[in-house]
Design a protein around this motif. Structure first.
Motif, short mmCIF file in Angstrom:
data_model
loop_
_atom_site.label_atom_id
_atom_site.label_comp_id
_atom_site.label_asym_id
_atom_site.label_seq_id
_atom_site.Cartn_x
_atom_site.Cartn_y
_atom_site.Cartn_z
N LEU A 262 34.36 168.30 -7.81
CA LEU A 262 34.91 167.36 -6.80
C LEU A 262 35.55 166.22 -7.16
O LEU A 262 36.84 165.85 -6.94
N VAL A 263 34.60 165.52 -8.25
CA VAL A 263 35.39 164.08 -8.74
C VAL A 263 36.49 164.28 -9.46
O VAL A 263 37.27 163.66 -9.56
N GLU A 264 36.40 165.52 -10.39
CA GLU A 264 37.47 165.80 -11.27
C GLU A 264 38.82 166.06 -10.42
O GLU A 264 39.70 165.44 -10.95
N ASP A 265 38.68 166.84 -9.33
CA ASP A 265 39.91 167.06 -8.71
C ASP A 265 40.44 165.82 -8.07
O ASP A 265 41.56 165.44 -7.81
N ILE A 266 39.64 164.80 -7.49
CA ILE A 266 40.04 163.67 -6.97
C ILE A 266 40.68 162.73 -7.96
O ILE A 266 41.78 162.21 -7.57
N VAL A 267 40.12 162.53 -9.13
CA VAL A 267 40.86 161.87 -10.09
C VAL A 267 42.26 162.53 -10.53
O VAL A 267 43.27 161.58 -10.58
N LYS A 268 42.34 163.50 -10.37
CA LYS A 268 43.64 164.36 -10.60
C LYS A 268 44.94 164.04 -9.44
O LYS A 268 45.93 163.59 -9.95
N VAL A 269 44.23 163.87 -8.44
CA VAL A 269 45.10 163.69 -7.15
C VAL A 269 45.49 162.12 -7.01
O VAL A 269 46.48 161.71 -6.76
N VAL A 270 44.38 161.03 -7.15
CA VAL A 270 44.69 160.00 -6.90
C VAL A 270 45.66 159.31 -7.99
O VAL A 270 46.36 158.25 -7.91
N LYS A 271 45.53 159.93 -9.23
CA LYS A 271 46.39 159.38 -10.44
C LYS A 271 46.30 158.05 -10.53
O LYS A 271 47.43 157.37 -10.98
N GLN A 272 45.16 157.55 -10.40
CA GLN A 272 44.69 155.96 -10.85
C GLN A 272 43.34 155.84 -11.96
O GLN A 272 42.74 156.86 -11.78
N SER A 273 43.46 154.93 -12.58
CA SER A 273 42.05 154.47 -13.11
C SER A 273 40.75 154.52 -12.26
O SER A 273 41.00 153.76 -11.43
N VAL A 274 39.90 155.28 -12.44
CA VAL A 274 38.72 155.30 -11.72
C VAL A 274 37.79 154.38 -12.54
O VAL A 274 37.32 154.61 -13.37
N GLU A 275 37.35 153.23 -11.71
CA GLU A 275 36.48 152.07 -12.36
C GLU A 275 35.16 152.65 -12.30
O GLU A 275 34.23 152.49 -13.20
N GLU A 276 34.47 152.99 -11.29
CA GLU A 276 33.26 153.38 -10.72
C GLU A 276 33.08 154.70 -9.87
O GLU A 276 33.91 154.88 -9.09
N ILE A 277 32.16 155.22 -10.16
CA ILE A 277 31.76 156.47 -9.25
C ILE A 277 30.19 156.29 -8.74
O ILE A 277 29.43 156.18 -9.56
#
Length: 335
Positions: free
Chosen positions: A37-52
């Motif tokens: 789930l989180v891998e797919d979200i990272v692909k879609v938002v195309k932004q740097s993810v600071e915290e999960i």
């Protein structure tokens, strides 16, 4: 960008598999549901993810926090874990991670997987992931006008829209959501006995915030055994179409055949067996004199003399029998 993942539910519909492992950590095609789930979200938002930030239940196994922090780390993000002591609704679950609710945020409930290809509208205050469905009365839905969400309706008894909310949301300013949820909690505003996220969204909309839909091409649930096995099948098919090789190179084949798409983990032995299509088989497993298709099988399993189809089998299981569409939890023995 931050990602908030409420995942405190006990997964009762997926028992016996969730008696030993939380549903979001159940592996689909070799990876935990929540990781996919989180891998797919990272692909879609195309932004740097600071915290999960993950919100878990009080009875989750002791090593859950360690596993979740490792998932966040693998995506280059800080991992945080919060506990929801009591199941009081979707809004309450999100608010358990209020320390992480600031700046751009994605909120994603960890019982669904998706495929999507769209860009977040930076001019909107938020996005709500939706999918057209045949039976909208079973879901929360949105109504649209000029591609702006005009209404959030929870399980409508009469048809108002077929765009179902899949449980993934983007907020330009997480602190606004945090404050709206806190208002619900402070004033004990509940619907059907729980604090609902849709009530907070409706309040935000009435204050002038604009939400747009983010439509997904595929929405895959992981509710019960049948649906989870089907989701495993679809994930394998997507991976195969994208050219992924999910078969470990050290698989031992003795008079056996693998019919793609399949996930086969490390240190697996296949003897006089046909595996596939649409099978996940975890590491350290051995299958003898068997034919298996359309099934989800976890790690360190021994299977003999079996003909399995649409089966779901947990970790450390010994199976030698005539049943076909079985559902066996961890450490089961069936001869």
């Amino acid at each position: 960008m931050k990602i908030i993942v409420p995942m405190a539910g006990i997964g009762s519909r997926l028992r016996p598999h969730t008696l030993t492992i939380p549903k979001p950590l159940t592996k689909i095609a070799g990876k935990p549901i929540v990781q996919r789930l989180v891998e797919d979200i990272v692909k879609v938002v195309k932004q740097s993810v600071e915290e999960i930030a993950f919100v878990i239940g009080p009875t989750f196994p002791k090593d859950t926090e360690e596993k979740l922090i490792e998932i966040a780390k693998s995506l280059g993000a800080k991992g945080s874990v919060f506990i929801q002591d009591e199941a009081l609704g979707t809004a309450h679950a999100i608010q358990c991670a209020k320390d992480a609710l600031n700046g751009p945020c994605v909120v994603a409930f960890a019982d669904t997987l998706f495929k999507a290809d769209f860009k977040i509208d930076e001019n909107a205050d938020g996005s709500v992931w939706v999918k057209q469905v045949d039976n909208p009365s079973a879901y929360g839905v949105v109504k649209l006008k000029d591609n702006i969400i005009t209404d959030f309706v929870e399980k409508p008894t009469e048809f108002v829209s077929n765009l179902a909310i899949i449980g993934i949301y983007y907020f330009k300013k997480g602190e606004i959501l945090r404050d709206e949820i806190q208002y619900l909690l402070d004033h004990d505003i509940k619907e059907k006995g729980e604090y609902q996220l849709t009530n907070a969204l409706e309040n935000m909309k009435q204050k002038g915030l604009k939400f747009v839909p983010g439509e997904v091409s595929a929405w895959m649930d992981c509710g019960n055994k049948e649906i989870t096995v089907e989701t495993n099948k679809r994930v394998l098919q997507f991976a195969h179409m994208e050219g992924e090789n999910l078969v470990s190179p050290d698989v031992v084949l003795e008079n056996s055949k693998i019919v793609e798409p399949c996930y086969i983990g490390k240190n697996v032995i296949l003897k006089d067996t046909v595996i596939g299509p649409n099978v996940s088989l975890g590491e350290g497993s051995e299958v003898i004199d068997s034919a298996i298709s359309n099934s989800l099988i976890q790690s360190n399993v021994l299977i003999k003399n079996a003909s399995l189809d649409h089966a779901m089998i947990g970790n450390h299981v010994h199976f030698d029998g005539d049943f076909t569409s079985v559902s066996l939890g961890d450490y089961s023995i069936l001869n």
